[in-house]
Design an enzyme around this catalytic site. Structure first.
Site, mmCIF file in Angstrom:
data_model
loop_
_atom_site.group_PDB
_atom_site.id
_atom_site.type_symbol
_atom_site.label_atom_id
_atom_site.label_comp_id
_atom_site.label_asym_id
_atom_site.label_seq_id
_atom_site.Cartn_x
_atom_site.Cartn_y
_atom_site.Cartn_z
ATOM 1 N N GLY A 1 0.782 -1.233 0.000
ATOM 2 C CA GLY A 1 0.000 0.000 0.000
ATOM 3 C C GLY A 1 0.814 1.285 0.000
ATOM 4 N N GLU B 1 -4.760 -6.121 -5.403
ATOM 5 C CA GLU B 1 -3.648 -7.038 -5.106
ATOM 6 C C GLU B 1 -4.111 -8.449 -5.444
ATOM 7 O OE1 GLU B 1 -0.362 -6.973 -4.262
ATOM 8 O OE2 GLU B 1 -0.585 -9.135 -4.420
ATOM 9 N N ASP C 1 3.115 -0.950 -10.595
ATOM 10 C CA ASP C 1 4.342 -1.039 -9.789
ATOM 11 C C ASP C 1 4.650 -2.539 -9.770
ATOM 12 O OD1 ASP C 1 6.396 -0.179 -8.104
ATOM 13 O OD2 ASP C 1 5.183 -0.437 -6.301
ATOM 14 N N CYS D 1 11.452 -2.082 -8.810
ATOM 15 C CA CYS D 1 12.598 -1.841 -7.922
ATOM 16 C C CYS D 1 13.738 -2.748 -8.374
ATOM 17 C CB CYS D 1 12.226 -2.010 -6.462
ATOM 18 S SG CYS D 1 11.366 -3.523 -6.123
HETATM 19 N N1 SAM Z 1 2.897 -0.962 -4.972
HETATM 20 C C1 SAM Z 1 3.292 -1.615 -3.754
HETATM 21 C C2 SAM Z 1 3.672 -0.573 -2.721
HETATM 22 O O1 SAM Z 1 4.062 0.526 -3.097
HETATM 23 O O2 SAM Z 1 3.548 -0.857 -1.529
HETATM 24 C C3 SAM Z 1 4.396 -2.631 -3.991
HETATM 25 C C4 SAM Z 1 4.070 -3.607 -5.055
HETATM 26 S S1 SAM Z 1 5.219 -4.882 -5.293
HETATM 27 C C5 SAM Z 1 6.479 -4.095 -6.121
HETATM 28 C C6 SAM Z 1 4.443 -5.839 -6.536
HETATM 29 C C7 SAM Z 1 3.117 -6.450 -6.156
HETATM 30 O O3 SAM Z 1 2.657 -7.212 -7.289
HETATM 31 C C8 SAM Z 1 3.164 -7.415 -5.001
HETATM 32 O O4 SAM Z 1 2.223 -7.048 -4.038
HETATM 33 C C9 SAM Z 1 2.788 -8.766 -5.609
HETATM 34 O O5 SAM Z 1 2.017 -9.548 -4.749
HETATM 35 C C10 SAM Z 1 2.004 -8.372 -6.836
HETATM 36 N N2 SAM Z 1 2.032 -9.410 -7.901
HETATM 37 C C11 SAM Z 1 2.735 -10.569 -7.945
HETATM 38 N N3 SAM Z 1 2.448 -11.254 -9.064
HETATM 39 C C12 SAM Z 1 1.558 -10.522 -9.747
HETATM 40 C C13 SAM Z 1 0.867 -10.707 -10.978
HETATM 41 N N4 SAM Z 1 1.061 -11.779 -11.728
HETATM 42 N N5 SAM Z 1 0.000 -9.765 -11.363
HETATM 43 C C14 SAM Z 1 -0.195 -8.649 -10.610
HETATM 44 N N6 SAM Z 1 0.428 -8.426 -9.450
HETATM 45 C C15 SAM Z 1 1.287 -9.345 -9.013
#
Ligand code: SAM
Length: 460
Positions: A118, A138, A182, A235
């Site tokens: 979040g 999510e 993201d 990242c």
């Molecule tokens: N935006 C968040 C923040 O600022 O706190 C961080 C997001 S993190 C970089 C990427 C997110 O993508 C994770 O929560 C992960 O669970 C989700 N994710 C993983 N596989 C995914 C998929 N196939 N499609 C969409 N989201 C996915």
């Protein structure tokens, strides 16, 4: 900290990469901690300075601050009150992409597609116009509770939490003005903070992430309006997940790359992709005061067609006049709200946002909409914890102000024995910031702090 040789080798093709200082900064144990304060909760910047002496502003963020020292956030009730979010500084740069594209002055529909836990969603809540609707999605079920908890504590109400695969958004054709991806990535930018990620890193994982990123973008793009803003971030330092994705996007879809103004003092590196010269912004921790991050912005110029299929509904009902009369005394009468009900739970949303819920709920798994006010039972409201943390709560609701020690006992869900307090619901506060509820009875009190939010760690 040993950075994989294969990563260093692959980064030699990344623009702005300085091998020696990059390795050195990863060997050093110095870390820069930062927080982003919540404009909904602080009345006066001096209060923030008093709570965190020696703060320095993050130059690309309106609410970001570098901390002099990193406290144990778990033992700070202000953290639990949602007055700030612990976020590394580079990712706060998202604000610049929004500001530059005029996305903050008018009500919009925004989608944070990969939202847990979040960080970017709470940032959106502080920047977007209050009449906007934000969908925080999510896909991984076990990560939805932390996303919801952080948004609830933030105290804004114009949001919906969904748990959907990106492909489910295809049928919401051209619904969003803003789409943030993201993306899940190989995570090399986080190695300094989370060294355990190093052992999971490999060139084949980078390839896998790159393919997943392409799939996510392809699936979600139809949901963005023509003319809408797409922000893509990772990242990771890997070119395969960054500039090469930009080239692939520009080749595959009708997208115009956008340049974001940066101050040279920020030391953010502006890169361009090899084939299509798309702009991207690289954050190297040996150059900026922040961790590894990459961001690019595009305007969607064409339209794209999504695949429509329906999901089951999260059906809401309207509330009755009698129920309205029960909840009104709990609320600040300045705010114009719409109320929705599902199985005795009542939710409040801005009027404009509530109108959008219908189209969303026919397509997506809505886990949460707006602020849950509580449970209606026998003409009474059992107030929800998030109502205590929100700005729509009636300011005249009786409160109980606690100091640090009792505040932490409350957050641990221990019993409190407030002396001389009349029976009834009390808003528990720390330094005037709401934390949750207790119900005072004639001979004891019940602590209503949610079990799943309670502090479990010893100390403090
Ligand atoms: N935006 C968040 C923040 O600022 O706190 C961080 C997001 S993190 C970089 C990427 C997110 O993508 C994770 O929560 C992960 O669970 C989700 N994710 C993983 N596989 C995914 C998929 N196939 N499609 C969409 N989201 C996915």
């Amino acid at each position: 900290m040993q950075i994989p040789d294969t990563l260093i080798e692959s980064l030699k093709k990344a623009r702005g990469f300085l091998e020696e200082s990059f390795i050195k900064v990863h060997e050093s144990s110095e870390h820069q901690s930062s927080i982003r304060t919540n404009p909904l909760k602080w009345r006066d910047p001096e209060e923030i300075q008093m709570a965190f002496p020696g703060l320095e502003p993050v130059p690309w963020s309106s609410f970001g601050h570098y901390l002099k020292q990193r406290p144990v956030f778990t033992f700070d009730p202000l953290f639990h009150a949602g007055t700030y979010y612990v976020q590394e500084a580079s990712s706060m740069f998202i604000e610049q992409a929004l500001r530059n594209q005029g996305q903050i002055s008018k009500p919009i529909n925004a989608l944070d597609l990969c939202a847990a836990p979040g960080g970017k969603s709470t940032l959106f809540q502080s920047i977007l116009s209050p009449d906007s609707l934000m969908v925080s999605n999510e896909v991984i079920r076990t990560r939805v509770p932390i996303l919801t908890e952080n948004l609830n504590k933030w105290g804004a109400m114009n949001f919906v939490v969904t748990q959907n695969d990106p492909s489910d958004f295809g049928s919401l054709e051209e619904f969003f003005d803003l789409l943030l991806i993201d993306a899940p990535c190989s995570g090399s930018g986080l190695f300094r903070r989370e060294p355990e990620l190093i052992s999971e890193w490999s060139p084949s994982q980078v390839q896998l992430c790159s393919r997943r990123q392409q799939r996510i973008i392809t699936d979600a793009l139809p949901a963005l309006k023509s003319g809408g803003l797409l922000i893509y971030s990772t990242c990771s330092y890997s070119v395969e997940e960054n500039e090469e994705i930009l080239d692939w996007m520009a080749e595959s879809f009708e997208l115009e790359s956008l340049r974001i103004p940066i101050d040279p003092d920020w030391k953010i590196f502006e890169t361009q992709s090899t084939d299509k010269s798309c702009f991207g912004y690289r954050f190297y921790p040996d150059q900026v005061r922040g961790e590894g991050f990459f961001l690019a912005a595009f305007r969607k110029t064409g339209s794209s067609i999504g695949i429509a299929y329906k999901k089951k509904q999260f059906s809401f009902e309207r509330i009755s006049k009698k129920e309205d009369a029960v909840i009104r005394p709990w609320l600040d009468d300045q705010t114009e709200l719409s109320f929705l009900k599902k199985e005795q739970m009542v939710y409040a949303l801005p009027v404009i946002a509530a109108k959008q819920i219908e189209s969303l709920s026919s397509t997506l798994y809505l886990k949460k909409a707006g602020i849950c006010l509580g449970k209606l039972s026998s003409n009474e409201l059992l107030p929800s914890p998030e109502l205590a943390l929100s700005k729509i709560l009636n300011k005249n609701i009786p409160s109980l102000d606690l100091g640090l020690e009792d505040g932490l006992r409350y957050l641990r869900r221990e019993d409190l024995h407030p002396a001389g307090v009349r029976p009834g619901w009390r808003l528990v506060r720390y330094k005037e910031h709401g934390l949750g509820w207790i119900k005072v009875l004639s001979n004891r009190s019940n602590n209503y702090y949610p079990q799943e939010w309670r502090i479990r760690k010893a100390g403090g």
